[in-house]
Scaffold this motif. Structure first.
Motif, PDB file in Angstrom:
ATOM      1  N   GLU A 119     -11.073  -3.978  -5.869  1.00  0.00           N
ATOM      2  CA  GLU A 119     -10.907  -4.833  -7.053  1.00  0.00           C
ATOM      3  C   GLU A 119     -10.015  -6.043  -6.774  1.00  0.00           C
ATOM      4  O   GLU A 119     -10.266  -7.132  -7.270  1.00  0.00           O
ATOM      5  N   ASP A 120      -8.953  -5.855  -5.993  1.00  0.00           N
ATOM      6  CA  ASP A 120      -8.061  -6.970  -5.676  1.00  0.00           C
ATOM      7  C   ASP A 120      -8.787  -8.021  -4.840  1.00  0.00           C
ATOM      8  O   ASP A 120      -8.643  -9.222  -5.074  1.00  0.00           O
ATOM      9  N   GLN A 121      -9.604  -7.597  -3.892  1.00  0.00           N
ATOM     10  CA  GLN A 121     -10.363  -8.539  -3.078  1.00  0.00           C
ATOM     11  C   GLN A 121     -11.419  -9.257  -3.914  1.00  0.00           C
ATOM     12  O   GLN A 121     -11.656 -10.452  -3.737  1.00  0.00           O
ATOM     13  N   LYS A 122     -12.033  -8.545  -4.849  1.00  0.00           N
ATOM     14  CA  LYS A 122     -13.012  -9.187  -5.732  1.00  0.00           C
ATOM     15  C   LYS A 122     -12.332 -10.245  -6.606  1.00  0.00           C
ATOM     16  O   LYS A 122     -12.885 -11.321  -6.828  1.00  0.00           O
ATOM     17  N   ALA A 159     -24.318 -15.881  -0.272  1.00  0.00           N
ATOM     18  CA  ALA A 159     -24.687 -17.147   0.359  1.00  0.00           C
ATOM     19  C   ALA A 159     -23.529 -17.770   1.129  1.00  0.00           C
ATOM     20  O   ALA A 159     -23.744 -18.662   1.953  1.00  0.00           O
ATOM     21  N   LEU A 160     -22.319 -17.305   0.882  1.00  0.00           N
ATOM     22  CA  LEU A 160     -21.152 -17.862   1.597  1.00  0.00           C
ATOM     23  C   LEU A 160     -21.194 -17.454   3.067  1.00  0.00           C
ATOM     24  O   LEU A 160     -21.564 -16.317   3.390  1.00  0.00           O
ATOM     25  N   PRO A 161     -20.783 -18.332   3.967  1.00  0.00           N
ATOM     26  CA  PRO A 161     -20.666 -17.928   5.374  1.00  0.00           C
ATOM     27  C   PRO A 161     -19.574 -16.857   5.527  1.00  0.00           C
ATOM     28  O   PRO A 161     -18.616 -16.821   4.751  1.00  0.00           O
ATOM     29  N   PRO A 162     -19.694 -15.971   6.518  1.00  0.00           N
ATOM     30  CA  PRO A 162     -18.700 -14.899   6.693  1.00  0.00           C
ATOM     31  C   PRO A 162     -17.264 -15.409   6.842  1.00  0.00           C
ATOM     32  O   PRO A 162     -16.332 -14.770   6.364  1.00  0.00           O
ATOM     33  N   ALA A 163     -17.082 -16.554   7.475  1.00  0.00           N
ATOM     34  CA  ALA A 163     -15.714 -17.075   7.636  1.00  0.00           C
ATOM     35  C   ALA A 163     -15.102 -17.428   6.281  1.00  0.00           C
ATOM     36  O   ALA A 163     -13.928 -17.149   6.027  1.00  0.00           O
ATOM     37  N   LYS A 164     -15.899 -18.016   5.399  1.00  0.00           N
ATOM     38  CA  LYS A 164     -15.388 -18.349   4.063  1.00  0.00           C
ATOM     39  C   LYS A 164     -15.152 -17.082   3.251  1.00  0.00           C
ATOM     40  O   LYS A 164     -14.230 -17.022   2.439  1.00  0.00           O
ATOM     41  N   GLN A 165     -15.993 -16.064   3.453  1.00  0.00           N
ATOM     42  CA  GLN A 165     -15.773 -14.800   2.758  1.00  0.00           C
ATOM     43  C   GLN A 165     -14.428 -14.199   3.161  1.00  0.00           C
ATOM     44  O   GLN A 165     -13.648 -13.774   2.312  1.00  0.00           O
ATOM     45  N   ARG A 166     -14.144 -14.172   4.451  1.00  0.00           N
ATOM     46  CA  ARG A 166     -12.871 -13.614   4.931  1.00  0.00           C
ATOM     47  C   ARG A 166     -11.690 -14.433   4.438  1.00  0.00           C
ATOM     48  O   ARG A 166     -10.650 -13.893   4.081  1.00  0.00           O
ATOM     49  N   PHE A 167     -11.852 -15.746   4.420  1.00  0.00           N
ATOM     50  CA  PHE A 167     -10.769 -16.610   3.960  1.00  0.00           C
ATOM     51  C   PHE A 167     -10.512 -16.391   2.473  1.00  0.00           C
ATOM     52  O   PHE A 167      -9.374 -16.416   2.023  1.00  0.00           O
ATOM     53  N   ALA A 168     -11.581 -16.157   1.706  1.00  0.00           N
ATOM     54  CA  ALA A 168     -11.441 -15.991   0.263  1.00  0.00           C
ATOM     55  C   ALA A 168     -10.715 -14.699  -0.097  1.00  0.00           C
ATOM     56  O   ALA A 168      -9.980 -14.661  -1.085  1.00  0.00           O
ATOM     57  N   ILE A 169     -10.910 -13.632   0.666  1.00  0.00           N
ATOM     58  CA  ILE A 169     -10.324 -12.338   0.283  1.00  0.00           C
ATOM     59  C   ILE A 169      -9.053 -12.009   1.052  1.00  0.00           C
ATOM     60  O   ILE A 169      -8.500 -10.928   0.902  1.00  0.00           O
ATOM     61  N   ARG A 170      -8.575 -12.928   1.862  1.00  0.00           N
ATOM     62  CA  ARG A 170      -7.381 -12.629   2.662  1.00  0.00           C
ATOM     63  C   ARG A 170      -6.186 -12.386   1.752  1.00  0.00           C
ATOM     64  O   ARG A 170      -6.101 -12.914   0.655  1.00  0.00           O
ATOM     65  N   ARG A 171      -5.289 -11.580   2.245  1.00  0.00           N
ATOM     66  CA  ARG A 171      -4.056 -11.293   1.514  1.00  0.00           C
ATOM     67  C   ARG A 171      -3.114 -12.476   1.701  1.00  0.00           C
ATOM     68  O   ARG A 171      -2.947 -12.960   2.811  1.00  0.00           O
ATOM     69  N   PRO A 172      -2.470 -12.946   0.650  1.00  0.00           N
ATOM     70  CA  PRO A 172      -1.536 -14.056   0.830  1.00  0.00           C
ATOM     71  C   PRO A 172      -0.353 -13.625   1.691  1.00  0.00           C
ATOM     72  O   PRO A 172       0.008 -12.445   1.725  1.00  0.00           O
ATOM     73  N   PRO A 173       0.260 -14.564   2.401  1.00  0.00           N
ATOM     74  CA  PRO A 173       1.402 -14.192   3.240  1.00  0.00           C
ATOM     75  C   PRO A 173       2.575 -13.725   2.383  1.00  0.00           C
ATOM     76  O   PRO A 173       2.681 -14.113   1.219  1.00  0.00           O
TER      77      PRO A 173
END
Length: 125
Positions: free
Chosen positions: A49-52, A78-92
């Motif tokens: 849920e947090d990643q969504k 439709a998003l490229p995998p790199a953008k998917q990973r960037f979108a769900i990354r945990r903030p520092p």
């Protein structure tokens, strides 16, 4: 010579207390490691849920239609995998607190005298 004897006499006294309890330190709670996905696109069903929530916010910032769940899922695919990973990354994590400015000494530039003129003053006429 007396100083050496004094220091040698202090040595056993300093080493005589090995059974002291170590100071208690509290470490911040360990966070669970972030889930690592295999290379390639990430299925919407595999996100928690947090990643969504982070993915929806990122897609909203990028200007995608987030009005319905179906639209979000379709655009996520439709998003490229790199953008998917960037979108769900945990903030520092937040930076450690800085020491207050009151405890710091004043800056040195304020206490420096004005630089001397390179030329001596002109003699009186």
């Amino acid at each position: 010579m007396k100083r050496r004897f004094f220091l040698l006499a202090l040595l056993p006294a300093a080493c005589a207390q090995p059974n002291q309890a170590p100071p208690v330190t509290t470490a911040p709670p360990m966070e669970e490691p972030e889930q690592v996905f295999a290379p390639g696109p990430i299925a919407w069903d595999r996100l928690n849920e947090d990643q969504k929530r982070r993915a929806r916010e990122a897609m909203r910032r990028l200007g995608y239609n987030t009005s319905s769940e179906e639209a979000v899922i379709r655009q996520w695919g439709a998003l490229p995998p790199a953008k998917q990973r960037f979108a769900i990354r945990r903030p520092p994590p937040p930076p450690p607190p800085r020491p207050s400015t009151a405890s710091r000494p004043a800056s040195r530039s304020a206490s420096r005298p004005a630089p001397a003129s390179p030329r001596p003053p002109a003699p009186p006429r």
